[in-house]
Motif scaffolding. Structure first.
Motif, short mmCIF file in Angstrom:
data_model
loop_
_atom_site.label_atom_id
_atom_site.label_comp_id
_atom_site.label_asym_id
_atom_site.label_seq_id
_atom_site.Cartn_x
_atom_site.Cartn_y
_atom_site.Cartn_z
N ILE A 4 0.86 -1.18 0.00
CA ILE A 4 0.00 0.00 0.00
C ILE A 4 0.89 1.22 0.00
O ILE A 4 2.01 1.19 0.50
CB ILE A 4 -0.97 0.04 1.21
N SER A 5 0.41 2.30 -0.55
CA SER A 5 1.22 3.51 -0.66
C SER A 5 0.75 4.57 0.32
O SER A 5 -0.39 4.53 0.81
CB SER A 5 1.16 4.05 -2.08
N GLU A 6 1.62 5.52 0.57
CA GLU A 6 1.26 6.64 1.45
C GLU A 6 0.05 7.41 0.92
O GLU A 6 -0.87 7.71 1.68
CB GLU A 6 2.46 7.57 1.64
N PRO A 7 0.03 7.74 -0.38
CA PRO A 7 -1.14 8.46 -0.90
C PRO A 7 -2.45 7.69 -0.70
O PRO A 7 -3.49 8.28 -0.42
CB PRO A 7 -0.83 8.66 -2.38
N LEU A 8 -2.40 6.36 -0.84
CA LEU A 8 -3.60 5.55 -0.66
C LEU A 8 -4.08 5.62 0.79
O LEU A 8 -5.28 5.79 1.04
CB LEU A 8 -3.32 4.09 -1.05
N ILE A 9 -3.17 5.51 1.74
CA ILE A 9 -3.54 5.59 3.15
C ILE A 9 -4.15 6.95 3.46
O ILE A 9 -5.19 7.05 4.11
CB ILE A 9 -2.34 5.31 4.07
N LYS A 10 -3.51 8.00 2.97
CA LYS A 10 -4.01 9.35 3.21
C LYS A 10 -5.41 9.55 2.60
O LYS A 10 -6.30 10.11 3.25
CB LYS A 10 -3.04 10.39 2.64
N LYS A 11 -5.59 9.08 1.37
CA LYS A 11 -6.88 9.24 0.70
C LYS A 11 -7.98 8.50 1.47
O LYS A 11 -9.07 9.03 1.68
CB LYS A 11 -6.79 8.71 -0.73
N VAL A 13 -4.25 15.34 7.13
CA VAL A 13 -3.44 14.13 6.99
C VAL A 13 -2.03 14.55 6.58
O VAL A 13 -1.68 14.57 5.42
CB VAL A 13 -4.07 13.17 5.95
N SER A 14 -1.22 14.85 7.59
CA SER A 14 0.15 15.29 7.34
C SER A 14 1.10 14.10 7.39
O SER A 14 0.71 12.98 7.70
CB SER A 14 0.55 16.29 8.43
N THR A 15 2.36 14.36 7.11
CA THR A 15 3.38 13.32 7.19
C THR A 15 3.50 12.82 8.62
O THR A 15 3.62 11.61 8.85
CB THR A 15 4.74 13.85 6.69
N GLY A 16 3.44 13.73 9.57
CA GLY A 16 3.49 13.34 10.98
C GLY A 16 2.32 12.47 11.36
O GLY A 16 2.47 11.48 12.10
N TRP A 17 1.12 12.82 10.89
CA TRP A 17 -0.07 12.02 11.17
C TRP A 17 0.13 10.62 10.61
O TRP A 17 -0.16 9.63 11.28
CB TRP A 17 -1.30 12.66 10.53
N LEU A 18 0.64 10.53 9.38
CA LEU A 18 0.84 9.23 8.73
C LEU A 18 1.86 8.39 9.49
O LEU A 18 1.66 7.20 9.69
CB LEU A 18 1.27 9.41 7.28
N GLU A 19 2.96 9.00 9.93
CA GLU A 19 3.99 8.27 10.69
C GLU A 19 3.41 7.71 11.98
O GLU A 19 3.66 6.55 12.33
CB GLU A 19 5.17 9.18 10.99
N ARG A 66 1.30 3.22 15.16
CA ARG A 66 0.21 2.74 16.02
C ARG A 66 -0.38 1.43 15.51
O ARG A 66 -0.79 0.57 16.27
CB ARG A 66 -0.86 3.83 16.09
N HIS A 67 -0.42 1.25 14.18
CA HIS A 67 -1.06 0.08 13.59
C HIS A 67 -0.06 -0.94 13.04
O HIS A 67 -0.46 -1.89 12.35
CB HIS A 67 -2.04 0.51 12.49
N GLY A 68 1.22 -0.75 13.34
CA GLY A 68 2.23 -1.73 12.94
C GLY A 68 2.47 -1.81 11.45
O GLY A 68 2.83 -2.86 10.93
N ILE A 69 2.28 -0.70 10.76
CA ILE A 69 2.52 -0.67 9.32
C ILE A 69 3.99 -0.32 9.10
O ILE A 69 4.47 0.69 9.60
CB ILE A 69 1.61 0.36 8.62
#
Length: 73
Positions: free
Chosen positions: A3-10, A26-32, A37-40
């Motif tokens: 899965i890609s970062e853009p997909l997770i953000k979308k 949905v920032s880079t910090g939020w994604l990190e 948190r979810h073990g990705i």
């Protein structure tokens, strides 16, 4: 499963809007933090360690390839 970062953000934005929270940023910090948190984790799917050895290639050529060629003759 890749899965890609853009997909997770979308998807995060889509779910957020469906839940009524249209102000999610949905920032880079939020994604990190979400990923941690979810073990990705980020992994390389394929690299040189997955190469086939020369011995395996010779064996394949002498067995499978030979059978394939014979089946077309």
């Amino acid at each position: 499963m890749p899965i890609s970062e853009p997909l997770i953000k979308k998807q995060a934005i889509t779910f957020s809007e469906k839940l009524g929270d249209i102000e999610l940023v949905v920032s880079t910090g939020w994604l990190e933090k979400f990923a941690k948190r979810h073990g990705i984790i980020q992994k390389v799917i394929s690299d040189e360690s997955g190469d086939v050895s020369d011995i395996e290639c010779v064996q394949w050529k002498s067995t499978v390839l030979k059978l394939l060629r014979n089946s077309f003759n």
